[in-house]
Design a protein around this motif. Sequence first.
Motif, PDB file in Angstrom:
ATOM      1  N   ALA A 100     -12.004  31.367  89.838  1.00 17.60           N
ATOM      2  CA  ALA A 100     -11.332  31.166  91.154  1.00 17.60           C
ATOM      3  C   ALA A 100     -12.568  31.482  92.209  1.00 17.60           C
ATOM      4  O   ALA A 100     -12.726  30.846  93.238  1.00 17.60           O
ATOM      5  CB  ALA A 100     -10.398  32.527  91.466  1.00 17.60           C
ATOM      6  N   ALA A 115      -7.879  27.664  93.274  1.00 21.43           N
ATOM      7  CA  ALA A 115      -8.530  29.284  93.144  1.00 21.43           C
ATOM      8  C   ALA A 115      -7.424  30.153  93.058  1.00 21.43           C
ATOM      9  O   ALA A 115      -7.554  30.948  92.407  1.00 21.43           O
ATOM     10  CB  ALA A 115      -9.646  29.428  94.436  1.00 21.43           C
ATOM     11  N   HIS A 122      -6.841  32.859  90.251  1.00 20.07           N
ATOM     12  CA  HIS A 122      -6.730  33.946  90.312  1.00 20.07           C
ATOM     13  C   HIS A 122      -5.392  34.826  89.626  1.00 20.07           C
ATOM     14  O   HIS A 122      -5.600  35.653  89.082  1.00 20.07           O
ATOM     15  CB  HIS A 122      -6.904  34.190  91.606  1.00 20.07           C
ATOM     16  CG  HIS A 122      -6.892  35.854  92.233  1.00 20.07           C
ATOM     17  ND1 HIS A 122      -5.785  36.618  92.501  1.00 20.07           N
ATOM     18  CD2 HIS A 122      -7.733  36.583  92.100  1.00 20.07           C
ATOM     19  CE1 HIS A 122      -5.978  37.854  92.556  1.00 20.07           C
ATOM     20  NE2 HIS A 122      -7.563  38.113  92.606  1.00 20.07           N
TER      21      HIS A 122
END
Length: 179
Positions: A135, A123, A127
């Motif tokens: 994410a 994640a 991001h």
Amino acid sequence: MSSVDETQTELDAAIAEGYARRDRDDMAPTIEYFTELLARYPDHPQAIYEVGGAYDTAGDEQRARGFYERALTAGLQGDTRRRCLLQYGSTLRNLGLFDESIAILREARSDYPDSDSVRVFLALSLHAASRSDAAVAELLSLAADRIHSPDIDRYEPALRGNADYLRDLDAAAQERTPQ
């Protein structure tokens, strides 16, 4: 006990000693310790990995990267391989190599589907690659899989539905992005 088992037992004890001595605020002695250990076990994937991890903790991601790649090529196995893939993926993210980071962490997620830490670091890499939908989808799925309380369980289908929706948004955005 075979010589392979004895070697692994000795190496495990030496690694534990290295961790016991480690000072995250001054990693130079730890790097030296694990470099010396690698000299004693020059082809052992776990010894290679530990040197990479020491450099990584010291903030020298470029040097850590090479050791992680060597350890994986040398045949790192088991939970140490999982940790190496996670750290390697994180290192690639820190070096700005987002696509490579995501690929490594997806490999780790596929090979170790029960690893919550791999999912969290995936994640983070999504991001960092400006893929916030993917994410958040990963974190929503992790929450639905791992957080069990009457409150969360009540909304589990909604969490999963939102995660799927966000994944679809991300997939559509990736299709529109020129390669």
